[in-house]
Design an enzyme around this catalytic site. Sequence first.
Site, PDB file in Angstrom:
ATOM      1  N   GLU A 280       0.827  -1.179  -0.003  1.00  0.00           N
ATOM      2  CA  GLU A 280       0.139   0.041   0.023  1.00  0.00           C
ATOM      3  C   GLU A 280       0.839   1.238   0.145  1.00  0.00           C
ATOM      4  O   GLU A 280       0.669   2.165  -0.641  1.00  0.00           O
ATOM      5  CB  GLU A 280      -0.735  -0.038   1.315  1.00  0.00           C
ATOM      6  CG  GLU A 280      -2.044   0.837   1.102  1.00  0.00           C
ATOM      7  CD  GLU A 280      -3.157   0.520   2.281  1.00  0.00           C
ATOM      8  OE1 GLU A 280      -3.806  -0.309   1.985  1.00  0.00           O
ATOM      9  OE2 GLU A 280      -3.199   1.160   3.234  1.00  0.00           O
ATOM     10  N   LYS A 366     -15.386  -9.369   7.628  1.00  0.00           N
ATOM     11  CA  LYS A 366     -14.517 -10.305   6.864  1.00  0.00           C
ATOM     12  C   LYS A 366     -15.170 -11.637   6.694  1.00  0.00           C
ATOM     13  O   LYS A 366     -14.606 -12.430   5.626  1.00  0.00           O
ATOM     14  CB  LYS A 366     -13.483 -10.488   8.135  1.00  0.00           C
ATOM     15  CG  LYS A 366     -12.518  -9.403   8.035  1.00  0.00           C
ATOM     16  CD  LYS A 366     -11.002  -9.415   7.863  1.00  0.00           C
ATOM     17  CE  LYS A 366     -10.395  -7.988   7.674  1.00  0.00           C
ATOM     18  NZ  LYS A 366     -10.227  -7.126   8.718  1.00  0.00           N
ATOM     19  N   GLU A 369     -16.342 -10.883   3.319  1.00  0.00           N
ATOM     20  CA  GLU A 369     -15.369 -10.584   2.498  1.00  0.00           C
ATOM     21  C   GLU A 369     -14.815 -12.111   1.760  1.00  0.00           C
ATOM     22  O   GLU A 369     -14.422 -12.138   0.799  1.00  0.00           O
ATOM     23  CB  GLU A 369     -14.252  -9.728   3.086  1.00  0.00           C
ATOM     24  CG  GLU A 369     -13.020  -9.439   2.154  1.00  0.00           C
ATOM     25  CD  GLU A 369     -11.588  -8.930   2.860  1.00  0.00           C
ATOM     26  OE1 GLU A 369     -11.746  -9.213   4.289  1.00  0.00           O
ATOM     27  OE2 GLU A 369     -11.164  -8.033   2.420  1.00  0.00           O
ATOM     28  N   GLU A 374     -14.084 -12.258  -5.711  1.00  0.00           N
ATOM     29  CA  GLU A 374     -12.674 -11.946  -6.250  1.00  0.00           C
ATOM     30  C   GLU A 374     -12.024 -12.680  -5.190  1.00  0.00           C
ATOM     31  O   GLU A 374     -10.567 -12.495  -5.767  1.00  0.00           O
ATOM     32  CB  GLU A 374     -12.626 -10.346  -5.933  1.00  0.00           C
ATOM     33  CG  GLU A 374     -13.559  -9.354  -6.706  1.00  0.00           C
ATOM     34  CD  GLU A 374     -14.968  -9.166  -5.865  1.00  0.00           C
ATOM     35  OE1 GLU A 374     -14.796  -9.678  -4.683  1.00  0.00           O
ATOM     36  OE2 GLU A 374     -15.996  -8.595  -6.654  1.00  0.00           O
TER      37      GLU A 374
END
Lengths: 593, 389
Positions: A280, A366, A369, A374
């Site tokens: 990042e 999460k 997620e 993806e």
Amino acid sequence: MVNLKINNTPIQVEEGTTILDAAKRLNFRIPTLCNHPDLSVAGNCRVCVVEVKGARLLAASCATPVSEGMEVNTNSEKVRIARKHVLELLLSEHNADCTKCFKNGHCELQELASEYRYGDHIFIDLVKSGDKVLDISSPSITKDASKCIRCQRCVRTCTELQAVSALAVVHKGDHQTISTFLGKPLNDVVCTNCGQCINRCPTGALYERNYIEDVWHAIYDPNKFVVVETAPATRVALGEDLGIETGQRVTGKMVSALRKMGFNKVLDTDFTADLTILEEGTELLTRLKKALVDKDETVKLPMMTSCSPGWVKFQEHIFPELLDNLSTCKSPQQMFGALAKTYYADKINIKAENMVVVSIMPCTAKKFECNRSEMRDSGFKDVDYVLTTRELAMMIKQAGIEFDKLEDESYDNILGESTGAAVIFGTTGGVMEAALRTAYEIITGSEVPFTNLNIKPVRGMEGVKEASIKIKNTKPEWSFLEGVELNVAVAHGLANAKQLMETVSSGKSNYHFIEVMGCPGGCIGGGGQPIPTSAEIRKRRADAIYAEDMGKTIRKSHENPEVVEVYKEYLTQPLGHKSHELLHTHYKVRKRY
Amino acid sequence: MEQKPLKKIDIIFGWDDNCTPIQVVEKSVKKTPESIILDMIDSGLKGRGGAGFPTGLKWKFARNEEADAKYVVCNADEGEPGTFKDREILDRVPEKIFAGMTICAFVVGALEGYIYVRGEYNFMLKTLQQKIDIFNQQLHDLKIDFHIYLRSGSGAYVCGEESALFESMEGKRGEPRNKPPYPTVSGYNGKPTVINNVETLVYTSEICRMGPEQFKALGTHDSRGSKVFSVSGDTPIAGIYELELGMPLKDFVDEFGDGDTKAIQVGGASGHCVPRKKFNDTIIGFEGIPTGGSMMIFNSSRSMYNVLHDYLEFFTEESCGQCTPCRIGCQQLLKGIEAVKKGERPPTYLNDLKRLTATMKIAAKCGLGQSVANPFTSIVDNFREEIIY
Ligand SMILES: Cc1cc2nc3c(=O)[nH]c(=O)nc-3n(C[C@H](O)[C@H](O)[C@H](O)COP(=O)(O)O)c2cc1C
Ligand code: SF4
Ligand code: SF4
Ligand code: SF4
Ligand code: SF4
Ligand code: FES
């Protein structure tokens, strides 16, 4: 100051204090249900009523400010009868099958019911049944209307703290209920899966979709190699559910317990938190270069962190125009899964298809997620199951492990080593601080100009924090940043995030980098953390996080030796080809309604 | 106890060509706000919306608040079953309401006023708006800085409760708020607000027109003046009547009953049921049984079980549902009398239910839940046999 008497004891308190708080100071506990320290006052459950001398009505102590000369009785006959009636009424409407309930033993209603022990349930059973009662559509949140006492804590949480308003009060009278938009399944509405409503629901009407049995099943399966990863914030909160004082770090005990439960490898999400910083941080510097040097107008600034999946989904629903501002980095959880089933599986000679990755998270989002389409870049579901801190505590109890007696143990490696920078991911401002520690050093070759590396301006519980760091003495390749004032902002809790995004969206901000955590306080206040929660509890967990950081010998992500090794052996460099394949992702626009 | 014989009055709907509502306003704004407050207090006027709070005091409290904005709200939600007098007033003499609001605004220092009209009365909005426009223009011409707006309600009974009404006006769900703070401190938009019933506001303008003396001469010590009654049920002459306060219920029955009156429900569903044997010593007024104006007359053909059942169904549906004693309490009362009727619970269960209403009366969050005890106990106590058998 106001003088009053509570149960004949005189007390002086500040004007505006509620009767409830005044009583607390005298150590008189008044039962409450709809009241919550993080939320506005509702005054709707009426279990906290008290008698005020001379008043026609009982007063809801949570909603009534003290006044001069007031004489309060918190346990008069009238009060007891009213309280008994309120509780019995609630129970008459309540599907009280405690033994089957996920909140059994952790339920405020149950606690009151057992405290008052009313044998004579005089009222008629009003429990509703039917298919609309249970909503299991979401991979994160389960909603059971038959356990709901209509205290509206969830509604206030979702609107006041999270500005999402996925839940609302609908209808009136006997039909009044808590509903999503048009009563749609939770998974089909704007809900971010943050789980903050769960943290504040006093009953079993909202709880996480739990995967405890699935995980045991995997552990017992001789053909499966079960790897567990633990998030930064779990280690400063898990103890609360296992009889240990709030604010105690239990990292070593947690590792020991996980090993005893039968996980094949006990690894650390903190490792991928460090990795995230490299990816990042590099992404940020690349964006800055493209924007400032190449004048590339397609590059979006400010860049925003993407490690909080509740926040990501919020952005997909509410600010789709800012999706390109989100860092493409996956969350540390998902980076971990993707690496585990590729690099790590190879390294330890396990077939990825036989590997099960379980992650222990302070977070309910999460769970959603890991189920995103993806998140299968390893060729498999990168992370198989997500357990909350609370679920882990339950499993530790089920395993018969006496947690407080455990000796500290260390993580396995590789993918087990971490730095202080990774640990502070667990609290608001932590990702920013970790990123600055690394980015500044990449640019200048020297440490961030803050005592002990502690970047105080981005710490603390203020809703939106801002800081500017002047970059000085850059290395030659970063000379375009010489003298640049790097402007950053940090928000936690989605209501604060929304406020910040409105200024960004209107083009009025001059930030380069923004950290957002979906939950109040960041992950330490996550929707999967032990209940209860309050500003005080979150502060103690955050203090523990910073203590853990200070205790680490390595406190900068780029110095994590395992991270260095993984780049050398496998990933080559941040934002390299492999990184793109495994560690980065993209987002989708989602409808608001 | 002091009482007055039944007497028909003509203040509310009367019209004085020499002193029209706008002229009353013109005359009043030449006085000081303090003197108007004194007149109001002196007149003894109490709110006509049900709760009976002294109007002069309410205005005084609002006047004493410091704030950057204050509001006057006219409560025209008229949702109490059996009440239809505000509709008549809105239809026939709306200018008197506007005048009352303007005088109130002058007294407390408000620049905006709102009339919150019950959703079911939407048919009259257009004419009402036209009349408001004319009045606003007249205020403008007189250089009086006050403007009246019209708001249409959502059709829920609870929105007549003042704080729920503010929530509704603010575009939120109509749920009553915690009190304190009271509206004169924090009402619409959190600002000091005077909220008065339609009829109350008309009386304020009438008191300004004719002086407090004439008003005070009517009624009793605790119940000054007259009041508009909505008379319905078993009566040959249902309708709207303005009567002097303080009359014994017997006079009322003699005038309006059909000769076979068994009971009167005074004050609508949330009021009290008075059986025939108590007609002689029941006074209509704040010292006896207060009423928002609804008088429902039942003759001997009526089943009081059905009457109570209807009321409880009404409350079960119309409770906003937020607080426990009311949301669940109403359901329990309804199911409870059904169970007793069917013999599924012993008659003594009615005593348990009465204890429950005692809790609702003191522990419910707003007047709706608090007042369910009124019809319940008065009907169960006086007609116990009809409920059980
Ligand atoms: C459930 C409920 C419904 C009410 N409905 C009305 C109504 O329709 N009209 C009204 O004037 N007051 C109504 N009230 C009373 C108002 O809360 C308030 O007391 C009144 O508007 C004050 O005006 P007054 O002082 O002129 O009576 C209601 C109260 C409750 C608890
Ligand atoms: S919500 Fe609480 S009281 Fe209800 S069944 Fe669950 S544990 Fe029992
Ligand atoms: S999980 Fe979060 S967004 Fe979803 S309903 Fe609960 S508080 Fe709202
Ligand atoms: S779901 Fe929980 S928090 Fe929400 S109203 Fe019901 S009991 Fe309260
Ligand atoms: S008493 Fe009834 S109407 Fe009033 S707040 Fe409570 S539930 Fe709502
Ligand atoms: S805790 Fe006070 S009313 Fe619910």
